[in-house]
Design a protein around this motif. Structure first.
Motif, PDB file in Angstrom:
ATOM      1  N   VAL A   1     -10.598   7.423 -44.577  1.00 49.94           N
ATOM      2  CA  VAL A   1     -10.873   5.985 -44.746  1.00 49.94           C
ATOM      3  C   VAL A   1      -9.709   5.306 -45.579  1.00 49.94           C
ATOM      4  O   VAL A   1      -9.975   5.532 -46.568  1.00 49.94           O
ATOM      5  CB  VAL A   1     -12.408   5.396 -45.160  1.00 49.94           C
ATOM      6  CG1 VAL A   1     -12.429   3.930 -45.025  1.00 49.94           C
ATOM      7  CG2 VAL A   1     -13.384   6.202 -43.982  1.00 49.94           C
ATOM      8  N   ILE A   2      -9.150   4.253 -44.850  1.00 44.14           N
ATOM      9  CA  ILE A   2      -8.038   3.456 -45.612  1.00 44.14           C
ATOM     10  C   ILE A   2      -8.609   2.096 -45.630  1.00 44.14           C
ATOM     11  O   ILE A   2      -8.730   1.342 -44.615  1.00 44.14           O
ATOM     12  CB  ILE A   2      -6.725   3.466 -44.784  1.00 44.14           C
ATOM     13  CG1 ILE A   2      -6.451   4.878 -44.374  1.00 44.14           C
ATOM     14  CG2 ILE A   2      -5.792   2.892 -45.959  1.00 44.14           C
ATOM     15  CD1 ILE A   2      -4.907   4.969 -43.725  1.00 44.14           C
ATOM     16  N   GLY A   3      -9.061   1.561 -46.658  1.00 46.34           N
ATOM     17  CA  GLY A   3      -9.258   0.184 -47.184  1.00 46.34           C
ATOM     18  C   GLY A   3      -9.518  -0.208 -48.355  1.00 46.34           C
ATOM     19  O   GLY A   3      -9.062   0.561 -49.313  1.00 46.34           O
ATOM     20  N   GLY A   4     -10.393  -1.142 -48.493  1.00 45.06           N
ATOM     21  CA  GLY A   4     -10.681  -1.682 -49.713  1.00 45.06           C
ATOM     22  C   GLY A   4     -12.078  -1.211 -50.363  1.00 45.06           C
ATOM     23  O   GLY A   4     -12.626  -0.487 -49.861  1.00 45.06           O
TER      24      GLY A   4
ATOM     25  N   THR B   1      -8.900   2.795 -40.331  1.00 48.63           N
ATOM     26  CA  THR B   1      -8.236   1.583 -41.156  1.00 48.63           C
ATOM     27  C   THR B   1      -9.440   0.576 -41.422  1.00 48.63           C
ATOM     28  O   THR B   1      -9.845   0.131 -39.981  1.00 48.63           O
ATOM     29  CB  THR B   1      -7.092   1.058 -41.095  1.00 48.63           C
ATOM     30  OG1 THR B   1      -7.016   0.646 -39.605  1.00 48.63           O
ATOM     31  CG2 THR B   1      -5.777   1.965 -41.258  1.00 48.63           C
ATOM     32  N   SER B   2      -9.789  -0.113 -42.179  1.00 40.85           N
ATOM     33  CA  SER B   2     -10.938  -1.319 -42.414  1.00 40.85           C
ATOM     34  C   SER B   2     -10.829  -2.087 -43.394  1.00 40.85           C
ATOM     35  O   SER B   2      -9.878  -1.989 -44.295  1.00 40.85           O
ATOM     36  CB  SER B   2     -12.340  -0.441 -42.756  1.00 40.85           C
ATOM     37  OG  SER B   2     -13.544  -1.038 -42.960  1.00 40.85           O
TER      38      SER B   2
ATOM     39  N   TYR C   1     -10.112   3.370 -33.574  1.00 48.09           N
ATOM     40  CA  TYR C   1      -9.528   2.064 -33.448  1.00 48.09           C
ATOM     41  C   TYR C   1     -10.545   0.970 -33.997  1.00 48.09           C
ATOM     42  O   TYR C   1     -11.686   1.149 -33.744  1.00 48.09           O
ATOM     43  CB  TYR C   1      -9.039   1.645 -32.063  1.00 48.09           C
ATOM     44  CG  TYR C   1      -7.707   2.625 -31.873  1.00 48.09           C
ATOM     45  CD1 TYR C   1      -7.871   4.027 -31.627  1.00 48.09           C
ATOM     46  CD2 TYR C   1      -6.782   1.733 -31.628  1.00 48.09           C
ATOM     47  CE1 TYR C   1      -6.648   4.616 -31.551  1.00 48.09           C
ATOM     48  CE2 TYR C   1      -5.436   2.554 -31.354  1.00 48.09           C
ATOM     49  CZ  TYR C   1      -5.216   3.870 -31.392  1.00 48.09           C
ATOM     50  OH  TYR C   1      -4.379   4.747 -31.135  1.00 48.09           O
ATOM     51  N   GLU C   2     -10.011  -0.083 -34.604  1.00 51.26           N
ATOM     52  CA  GLU C   2     -10.903  -1.190 -34.856  1.00 51.26           C
ATOM     53  C   GLU C   2     -11.528  -0.806 -36.143  1.00 51.26           C
ATOM     54  O   GLU C   2     -12.881  -1.219 -36.024  1.00 51.26           O
ATOM     55  CB  GLU C   2     -11.297  -2.052 -33.839  1.00 51.26           C
ATOM     56  CG  GLU C   2     -10.598  -1.938 -32.641  1.00 51.26           C
ATOM     57  CD  GLU C   2      -9.336  -2.861 -32.666  1.00 51.26           C
ATOM     58  OE1 GLU C   2      -9.204  -3.614 -33.749  1.00 51.26           O
ATOM     59  OE2 GLU C   2      -8.522  -2.676 -32.031  1.00 51.26           O
ATOM     60  N   GLY C   3     -11.585  -0.190 -36.730  1.00 51.04           N
ATOM     61  CA  GLY C   3     -12.434   0.174 -38.101  1.00 51.04           C
ATOM     62  C   GLY C   3     -13.864   0.591 -37.722  1.00 51.04           C
ATOM     63  O   GLY C   3     -14.022   1.408 -36.742  1.00 51.04           O
TER      64      GLY C   3
END
Ligand code: ADP
Length: 746
Positions: free
Chosen positions: A103-106, A10-11, A40-42
């Protein structure tokens, strides 16, 4: 063959619902025989490697569905923007032989992922040249599969109707505005509320639509006039004069004027204080919007998208572009990732170039339509009827059990009808009121504040009109010269409307357009995949079940929770998915003694395996013999000393409470379209009658003649129920552990 190895990270900004996606990716991957790693931590964790890349087990994602944020951490990482950083990241992935990345993010995070994939062959070459990996490793992992999920509370990604987290953020915002409204109304105060959204006015716009706030400022559509402050003050003054006790102005973070100058809350407060001559308070909601328990919608969206992401990973070939998992018209789909990112950027570019028409166009039809509807609903008074126009008399009523969102729909219908110059009538207590002739005229302020109130202010009743009632109803229609009827409700509304339509030849009064708007927590109506009220009920259930689960922390316990739905299992399945229930019992599937035996074995095995909690959700009519009482007694007896069993019948708490933002928005959109339908048809020689709903392609209106063809009359539910397709996903995720077998292809 070597096991597929995939990693998830996750980022960027965190978003509620990310945990559901992580859980679904991990469990689906494991179930299909892959090894799954969490980073962990993007991207920072990807570059740091070591213990930041951890192999996940089935149980490492247990108990996280209801938690906000992301349990694997997220970060912003400058080093990933550099080539060296990405080379280090590739090396770390290869240490674990990972060549698939979810990847989960914007849009920033997804752009980074895309670049990483494009560079992958080059990065591998460099690593070989530097002697950091051997050629065989490079050959074995020649391409990187990338799948993106959008976790963003802003709902700012092109290509998906919703991003993970936006619905929860709307919950936080509407709760805050509802709370501010009540104190504002007590003191006749004005509040300015600032919400997130740098390039996207979705949250501000929808929050306004959902709460009835008076003025909104969004980046995509700044006020047309230069002296917008004067217009805003004049509108608020007019609202007060008309009888509003509270005034709320909502501004998006990225609000600006026509010339691109940012508009901040201080400026709005100052303009209001000067114009209104009173103290004005600003509330900047800030990170509260991002935090807290994810809504039922976001949990299920995260889960379904996570599942779909693993499917996409398994389907990926060197030729497939990176895919984005999207929600379109209530279905999970795939789209080319970079195309979506680029179109998202185009909106920001259009805003920066002050091309607001283009910005709105890029946002799409329903955004623009919502903005238009909002501008009508939030007027201080309706437009005056135009000279010589036909002024119709349109009636609105509720039917059946109250559903949260009914009042929102009535408010929208009444105001839109009035604004178009028509007379709006309210029927008291559903069909009973129509039989008794209890009709009253509704004016603009009579529905003020109804957007956010649960229950049914007009009253409702469960009676379905039959032979002897029809005469009285026809008389009421004639006496009050009703020229169109909007029925907001469940099964009763549809049956009643069909009955009247069917008797048009016997009662000429029934030759008026009628339209049914689906409002029932059961979600058991034809022609609509979601009915108004069901989302609120789901949230009520998830809220209650979270608490029930917490209560059991001290002992080994299994809960049998009974939920509503009549003979429709929607609430049971979707709440089971949202709360991580081990087993869901539906009427559609029935319950057999063999099922109970198998499930019992599983539960016993679970507790033996170290589980401390069991959760079973049962539709109220799943089976007439194997009742909740029976199941609880059976499991208690068979559980012996291993666990005890409690049953909870959630009952009417599911029906109560203020409507969720989603239900308010749907109620408003559907009601707006219903009023248009009545107006279009009122003067037709043979007026049509219909029912409206949300189909896979958006709002649809179907002729009432379709009603009998689409229903399973005996069980009072539609013949086709789209959500039954989600059953296998719930089954996989709720297992005790993975089956380790490849996905079944349909
Ligand atoms: P969001 O993903 O929410 O849009 P950011 O734009 O801050 O958030 O991006 C999150 C992280 O993604 C950045 O800190 C960086 O590590 C990575 N990233 C963003 N844009 C790029 C890019 N163009 N190239 C490489 N990495 C990027």
């Amino acid at each position: 063959m070597a096991k597929k190895r995939l990693a998830i990270l996750t980022s960027g900004g965190d978003a509620p619902g990310m945990n559901a996606a992580i859980r679904a990716v991990v469990r689906t991957g494991l179930d299909w025989g892959a090894e799954v790693y969490a980073i962990y931590e993007g991207y920072q964790g990807l570059i740091d490697g070591g213990s930041q890349i951890r192999k996940m087990t089935w149980d490492s994602v247990g108990g996280i569905l209801h938690r906000g944020g992301t349990v694997i951490g997220t970060a912003r990482c400058e080093a990933f923007r550099t080539h060296e950083g990405r080379r280090q990241a590739a090396h770390n992935l290869l240490k674990h032989q990972i060549d698939s990345l979810v990847v989960i993010g914007g849009d920033g995070s997804l752009t980074g992922a895309n670049l990483f994939r494009q560079e992958w062959p080059m990065l591998l070459r460099e690593l070989v040249e530097r002697g950091e990996i051997d050629q065989k490793t490079a050959d074995r992992h020649a391409f990187l599969a990338v799948v993106g999920l959008v976790g963003s509370i802003d709902n700012d990604m092109h290509g998906t109707d919703m991003t993970i987290g936006a619905d929860t953020a709307l919950h936080r915002i509407t709760e805050a505005i509802d709370a501010l409204s009540s104190t504002a109304a007590s003191h006749q105060r004005t509040f300015v509320v600032k919400v997130m959204g740098r390039h996207c006015g979705y949250l501000a716009l929808m929050a306004c639509l959902a709460t009835g706030a008076e003025w909104v400022l969004i980046p995509e559509c700044p006020p047309e006039m230069d002296n917008w402050q004067e217009k805003m003050v004049a509108d608020l003054k007019a609202g007060r004069k008309a009888g509003r006790r509270e005034s709320i102005v909502v501004i998006a973070e990225g609000a600006r004027d026509r010339h691109g100058n940012p508009i901040g809350s201080t400026e709005v407060v100052k303009a209001l204080e000067e114009g209104l001559g009173e103290e004005v308070r600003a509330t900047v909601l800030g990170h509260v919007q991002r935090g807290g328990m994810p809504s039922a919608f976001d949990r299920n969206l995260g889960t379904l998208m996570g599942y779909a992401a693993v499917e996409a990973v398994f389907d990926a070939t060197p030729e497939t572009e990176p895919q984005l998992i999207c929600l379109r018209g209530n279905r999970i789909k795939r789209a080319p990732l970079m195309e979506c990112v680029e179109r998202t950027r185009a909106v920001a570019d259009a805003i920066n170039a002050q091309d607001y028409e283009r910005a709105m166009e890029l946002r799409g039809g329903s955004f623009t339509q919502a903005f238009r509807t909002l501008r009508t609903l939030n007027r201080s008074l309706p437009h005056a009827p135009t000279a010589g126009q036909t002024r119709l008399r349109l009636a609105v009523m509720n039917c059946g059990a109250p559903a949260p969102g009914m009042n929102t729909a009535v408010r929208a219908a009444v105001r839109i009808g009035l604004d178009k110059g028509h007379t709006m009538l309210g029927v008291t207590n559903g069909f009973q009121g129509l039989i008794d002739g209890e009709i009253r005229e509704l004016d603009w302020m009579s529905v003020n504040g109804w957007a956010s109130v649960g229950g049914a202010e007009l009253g409702t009743s469960r009676i379905t009109p039959t032979g002897r009632h029809l005469y009285s109803i026809a008389r009421t229609i004639e006496k009050h010269e009703i020229q169109g009827l909007l029925l907001i409700g469940g099964w009763t509304a549809y049956k009643g409307a069909y009955e009247m339509y069917h008797h048009r030849d016997d009662y000429p009064a029934f030759n008026i357009p009628m339209i049914c708007l689906p409002a029932s927590i059961n979600n058991n109506l034809p022609g609509s995949e979601l009915s108004v009220g069901a989302d609120t009920a789901l949230n009520n259930i998830a809220w209650a079940v979270d608490r029930i689960k917490q209560s059991a922390i001290a002992q080994e316990r299994c809960f049998v929770v009974e939920v509503m739905g009549r003979r429709c299992g929607y609430l049971a399945l979707m709440s089971g998915l949202a709360t991580g229930a081990e087993r869901v019992y539906l009427h559609e599937e029935g319950v057999t003694l063999r099922d109970l035996q198998e499930d019992l074995n599983q539960i016993v095995a679970g507790f033996k395996h170290g589980k401390r909690l069991g959760l079973i959700i049962r539709n109220e009519n799943a089976n007439p013999v194997y009742t909740s009482d029976f199941m609880a007694a059976l499991f208690e007896e068979e559980g012996g000393a291993l666990f005890d069993v409690r049953q909870t019948i959630l009952g009417h708490l599911q029906q109560g409470g203020d409507p969720s933002p989603f239900d308010r928005i749907q109620a408003t959109r559907l009601a707006a379209r219903c009023v248009e339908f009545l107006i279009e048809n009122a003067l037709a020689h043979v007026p049509a009658s219909a029912f409206i709903g949300l189909g896979a392609g958006g709002i649809q209106i179907l002729s009432i003649e379709e009603f009998p063809k689409m229903i399973d009359e005996t069980h009072q539910r539609p013949k086709n129920q789209w959500w039954l397709d989600l059953r296998p996903i719930a089954g996989i995720l709720s297992q005790l552990g993975p089956r380790s077998r490849p996905p079944e292809k349909n």
